[in-house]
Scaffold this motif. Structure first.
Motif, mmCIF file in Angstrom:
data_model
loop_
_atom_site.group_PDB
_atom_site.id
_atom_site.type_symbol
_atom_site.label_atom_id
_atom_site.label_comp_id
_atom_site.label_asym_id
_atom_site.label_seq_id
_atom_site.Cartn_x
_atom_site.Cartn_y
_atom_site.Cartn_z
ATOM 1 N N MET A 183 38.480 12.729 20.955
ATOM 2 C CA MET A 183 37.076 13.266 21.775
ATOM 3 C C MET A 183 35.960 12.370 21.003
ATOM 4 S SD MET A 183 35.406 17.205 21.501
ATOM 5 C CE MET A 183 34.529 16.729 20.055
ATOM 6 N N ALA A 184 35.174 12.010 22.016
ATOM 7 C CA ALA A 184 34.019 11.243 21.569
ATOM 8 C C ALA A 184 32.731 12.052 22.206
ATOM 9 C CB ALA A 184 33.949 9.836 22.017
ATOM 10 N N LEU A 185 31.651 11.758 21.437
ATOM 11 C CA LEU A 185 30.364 12.386 21.902
ATOM 12 C C LEU A 185 29.435 11.188 22.370
ATOM 13 C CD1 LEU A 185 27.929 14.433 21.907
ATOM 14 C CD2 LEU A 185 27.668 14.328 19.413
ATOM 15 N N LYS A 186 29.270 11.413 23.723
ATOM 16 C CA LYS A 186 28.611 10.234 24.482
ATOM 17 C C LYS A 186 27.042 10.456 24.785
ATOM 18 C CE LYS A 186 32.617 7.814 25.697
ATOM 19 N NZ LYS A 186 33.764 7.502 26.884
ATOM 20 N N VAL A 187 26.253 9.831 24.835
ATOM 21 C CA VAL A 187 25.039 9.833 25.700
ATOM 22 C C VAL A 187 24.917 8.941 26.879
ATOM 23 C CG1 VAL A 187 22.480 9.505 25.498
ATOM 24 C CG2 VAL A 187 23.573 10.558 23.559
ATOM 25 N N GLN A 188 24.950 9.202 27.800
ATOM 26 C CA GLN A 188 24.944 8.450 29.152
ATOM 27 C C GLN A 188 23.575 8.561 29.830
ATOM 28 O OE1 GLN A 188 28.324 10.380 31.414
ATOM 29 N NE2 GLN A 188 29.781 8.693 30.385
ATOM 30 N N LYS A 189 23.053 7.284 29.902
ATOM 31 C CA LYS A 189 21.701 7.198 30.522
ATOM 32 C C LYS A 189 21.596 6.518 31.993
ATOM 33 C CE LYS A 189 17.877 4.852 31.442
ATOM 34 N NZ LYS A 189 17.662 3.348 32.142
ATOM 35 N N PHE A 190 21.082 7.053 32.880
ATOM 36 C CA PHE A 190 21.189 6.498 34.192
ATOM 37 C C PHE A 190 19.706 6.235 34.458
ATOM 38 C CE2 PHE A 190 25.023 8.935 33.720
ATOM 39 C CZ PHE A 190 26.062 8.448 34.315
ATOM 40 N N GLY A 191 19.620 4.934 35.349
ATOM 41 C CA GLY A 191 18.186 4.444 35.370
ATOM 42 C C GLY A 191 18.011 4.894 36.847
ATOM 43 N N GLY A 192 16.721 4.447 37.259
ATOM 44 C CA GLY A 192 16.123 4.942 38.569
ATOM 45 C C GLY A 192 17.015 4.539 39.990
ATOM 46 N N THR A 193 17.686 3.153 39.717
ATOM 47 C CA THR A 193 18.383 3.107 40.845
ATOM 48 C C THR A 193 19.728 3.846 41.113
ATOM 49 O OG1 THR A 193 19.446 1.072 39.719
ATOM 50 C CG2 THR A 193 17.368 0.689 41.282
ATOM 51 N N SER A 194 20.154 4.213 39.995
ATOM 52 C CA SER A 194 21.583 5.172 39.724
ATOM 53 C C SER A 194 21.048 6.605 40.230
ATOM 54 C CB SER A 194 22.007 4.974 38.387
ATOM 55 O OG SER A 194 22.227 3.886 37.981
ATOM 56 N N VAL A 195 19.683 7.074 40.327
ATOM 57 C CA VAL A 195 19.547 8.350 40.944
ATOM 58 C C VAL A 195 18.500 8.151 41.856
ATOM 59 C CG1 VAL A 195 19.734 9.480 38.681
ATOM 60 C CG2 VAL A 195 17.679 8.748 39.010
ATOM 61 N N ALA A 196 18.552 7.213 42.928
ATOM 62 C CA ALA A 196 17.733 6.934 43.766
ATOM 63 C C ALA A 196 17.574 7.942 44.669
ATOM 64 C CB ALA A 196 17.889 5.579 44.327
ATOM 65 N N ASP A 197 18.743 8.562 45.258
ATOM 66 C CA ASP A 197 18.752 9.694 46.188
ATOM 67 C C ASP A 197 19.741 10.707 46.070
ATOM 68 O OD1 ASP A 197 21.142 8.530 47.035
ATOM 69 O OD2 ASP A 197 20.208 7.255 48.178
ATOM 70 N N ILE A 198 19.836 11.984 46.671
ATOM 71 C CA ILE A 198 20.979 12.793 46.512
ATOM 72 C C ILE A 198 22.339 12.163 46.319
ATOM 73 C CG2 ILE A 198 22.000 14.928 47.283
ATOM 74 C CD1 ILE A 198 19.482 15.537 46.349
ATOM 75 N N GLU A 199 22.775 11.386 47.318
ATOM 76 C CA GLU A 199 23.848 10.602 47.265
ATOM 77 C C GLU A 199 24.174 9.931 45.855
ATOM 78 O OE1 GLU A 199 26.570 11.343 49.071
ATOM 79 O OE2 GLU A 199 25.019 12.800 49.899
ATOM 80 N N ARG A 200 23.414 9.146 45.423
ATOM 81 C CA ARG A 200 23.640 8.549 43.961
ATOM 82 C C ARG A 200 23.741 9.496 42.865
ATOM 83 N NH1 ARG A 200 20.724 2.621 44.297
ATOM 84 N NH2 ARG A 200 21.803 2.059 46.294
ATOM 85 N N ILE A 201 22.857 10.569 42.984
ATOM 86 C CA ILE A 201 22.893 11.693 41.789
ATOM 87 C C ILE A 201 24.394 12.068 41.809
ATOM 88 C CG2 ILE A 201 22.010 13.486 40.939
ATOM 89 C CD1 ILE A 201 19.298 12.652 42.155
ATOM 90 N N LYS A 202 24.964 12.594 43.230
ATOM 91 C CA LYS A 202 26.287 13.020 43.236
ATOM 92 C C LYS A 202 27.232 11.944 42.426
ATOM 93 C CE LYS A 202 25.660 16.185 47.082
ATOM 94 N NZ LYS A 202 25.837 16.574 48.374
ATOM 95 N N ASN A 203 27.018 10.765 42.738
ATOM 96 C CA ASN A 203 27.980 9.807 42.004
ATOM 97 C C ASN A 203 27.955 9.799 40.407
ATOM 98 O OD1 ASN A 203 28.757 8.742 44.282
ATOM 99 N ND2 ASN A 203 27.237 6.800 44.320
ATOM 100 N N VAL A 204 26.397 10.098 40.029
ATOM 101 C CA VAL A 204 26.263 10.216 38.710
ATOM 102 C C VAL A 204 26.873 11.531 38.192
ATOM 103 C CG1 VAL A 204 24.531 10.987 36.923
ATOM 104 C CG2 VAL A 204 23.999 9.114 38.628
#
Lengths: 408, 408
Positions: free
Chosen positions: A1-22
């Motif tokens: 088990m690892a403790l991870k911080v995952q940061k997603f930039g503006g293009t990765s959350v550009a719309d609802i569909e991309r946020i769903k991928n996140v």
């Protein structure tokens, strides 16, 4: 088990569909048994729209209020992701900067993180929550909302990773990782598997936009392993880590090219104390950042003073230089705004004396004239004519053996 | 010098131009020597857009996260107004709900204000700041963001006015004040200059949308003078205040009309204890609010049980009533969804016995049949057929002498 911080930039959350991928990716990580803290940017374009709105409200918007306005961007994406995760049956909560315990100084618009109280995040992790933190924002000592400047979410993520002692801080972006040079200039550019904080810092300063400079400084200071990778595939990206013994065997890790500077020379300045102070004092008053500075003493007892500024500041800098030239009795001003700064970066330079020579030879072989040179312990930069920039990058990429895959 | 809370609704801050008008008004108030706390709603339409976005993210968005998302609306307008004021040379700061010390319970989406710590607002006022508070939002005891439900900014404003002991809470809206009845129905409707909390509360409950019900309860409880007025002109509006001796001389202050109800009758129910409990128990389980309830005992030892619900709940209520009818052995169900509830409201009723008779006579004279009657100390409501609703309002407006200007 690892403790991870995952940061997603503006293009990765550009719309609802991309946020769903996140959401998919975060859920995968938790399903693998890892604990996750997610840090989000605003949707691509939102911050710019908000800035435009602010300028409709006031020509020069109050920096404090601009922070209040801009912070809504990350607040929105954080709430949306937490909703999705909750809806899909996962325990998730969003935290704004102040709730996540991100304490900054009081410099609105480009605040520096002073301290992070990771207690609330840790408490939620202990209860098996996925914690979604709005990046780019914090609170200052009087409880006002502050923002960390462009790309600040990278810094939020690294700072949180440091505070909760995460095993890794993953920076998800729209490229596969850090490359030996810009692949659009040199098609032999290779993804770097591992790079030191120092090299990454030089590359970020020299214009590699993959990580915010301050986030690298933070990672270096607190020794946070950073993994830069693509949010659009599952490939491993680039690990940014502490310098290790094997790294020095690579003499040059990367080549950068910066076309955003212009050069100004004051010729035949009397060689007297205080001249430089007067010239650069004027520029500093106008808040113009000077990058490279070279002073040559001529045989006739006069000197040439050459420096570079960003193209944005060029016009203003020329005006001020003319004013300074009169005051310090310089005979002539020469300017050039079609220049490029080509740099080679590598930890191995520390113990390899031949790097400069190799660089100059490679450029000379193509008849590329070097106008200015500056160096640091792990970097050599040459200013050349802009039209040779791409050629120079390709030539240096070959000369330092980067055309072959590295780190393998 | 007075201390004023000024609240502006969604249409008053619908775009940058309108927010500039708000800035003008606030500045005028300060220039007159008054201290001002401004409370703002989100731009008209923004809350609905955010709710739609949330439903794209998740079919049933988490209430906690919806609050985080929705609160960005008021955050935006507060920042924009504070920018404008600052740009025009006035000292101004925006405060979000949590910064303004608005502490609520933990009911996401319709939180109730528990306490207000006005220290930060007071401190800024003492330093001559215009304080701009984001309405509709607060924080709960664990530091989460909460929202106060539709129209919650009215409640924010009244609560803040109470906490800082403001001289008045001005509610700026798109109408001139509270009217004796809806001017779209009755062209003789008059603006009321002064109305008691009790009357205002009845009118708000009966569908006058000018003030949120809870804000009136709050004003009544803490004795906050509320001034409802237009943001588009300088006219005095309606003062909502404590009951005073002169108010009782006005027998009826206003007439309301609510077309949003439907009627259900269970006929020939055995006259036994527990029947009503069973019927309304079923509706309560389904979270259906019942408004009026009438039970008539028939000569044959059976009773008719009639009640009204909102049109939204009608279909569901009919289904449940059919189920209940079987269980309690009712012979028949009769429904009507084209009904209207017409009400007359007035403090003077307390000491005037003839109001009901006047109302019934006036309606009878027009052959309007009354289906249901319910009363409170200061209100009489009649359910009639929907098609007579407007006629009934006009007839009652005349019968109670409201066609002449009042409070003059």
């Amino acid at each position: 088990m690892a403790l991870k911080v995952q940061k997603f930039g503006g293009t990765s959350v550009a719309d609802i569909e991309r946020i769903k991928n996140v959401a998919d990716r975060v859920i995968n990580t938790q399903n693998q048994g890892d604990q996750v803290v997610v840090v989000l940017s605003a949707m691509a374009g939102v911050t710019d729209s908000l800035i435009a709105l602010a300028h409709e409200a006031a020509e020069t918007p109050s920096a404090r209020e601009l922070d209040v306005l801009l912070s809504t961007g990350e607040q929105t994406t954080a709430a949306l992701l937490a909703m999705m995760l909750t809806h899909r049956g996962y325990k998730a909560k969003s935290l704004l900067g102040f709730q996540a315990g991100i304490l900054t100084d009081m410099t609105s618009g480009k605040a520096r993180i002073r301290d992070i109280d990771g207690a609330r995040i840790q408490e939620l992790l202990d209860q098996n929550y996925i914690v979604v933190v709005a990046g780019f924002q914090g609170r200052d000592t009087v409880g006002d909302i502050t923002t960390l400047g462009r790309g600040g979410s990278d810094t939020s993520a690294v700072a949180i990773a440091s505070a909760i002692k995460a095993d890794v801080c993953e920076i998800y972006t729209d490229v596969d990782g850090v490359y030996t040079t810009d692949p659009r200039i040199c098609n032999k550019a290779k993804k770097i598997n591992k790079i030191s904080y120092e090299e990454m810092l030089e590359m970020a300063i020299l214009g590699a936009k993959v990580l915010q400079i301050r986030s690298v400084e933070f990672a270096k200071k607190y020794n946070v392993p950073v993994h830069v990778r693509s949010s659009f595939n599952q490939e491993e990206g680039t690990m940014v880590v502490n310098e290790s013994a094997d790294m020095e065997s690579v003499v040059v890790s990367g080549i950068t090219c910066d076309k955003n500077e212009a050069r100004i020379t004051l010729r035949k300045v009397p060689d007297q104390p205080g001249i430089s102070a007067r010239v650069f004092g004027l520029l500093a008053e106008a808040e113009i950042m000077v990058d490279m500075i070279i002073q040559n003493t001529r045989s006739d007892g006069e000197t040439d003073l050459t420096f570079t500024v960003t193209k944005d500041d060029f016009k203003k800098a020329v005006e001020l230089s003319k004013k300074a030239a009169k005051e310090v009795d310089a005979k002539e001003i020469v300017t050039a705004d079609h220049i490029a700064k080509v740099s080679v970066i590598g930890l191995g330079m520390k113990s390899n004396s031949g790097v400069a020579a190799t660089m100059f030879e490679a450029l000379a072989k193509e008849n590329i004239n070097i106008r200015l040179i500056s160096t640091s312990e792990i970097r050599i930069s040459c200013v050349i004519e802009e039209k040779y920039a791409e050629l120079a990058v390709r030539v240096l990429h070959t000369a330092f053996g980067l055309d072959q895959a590295i780190n393998e």
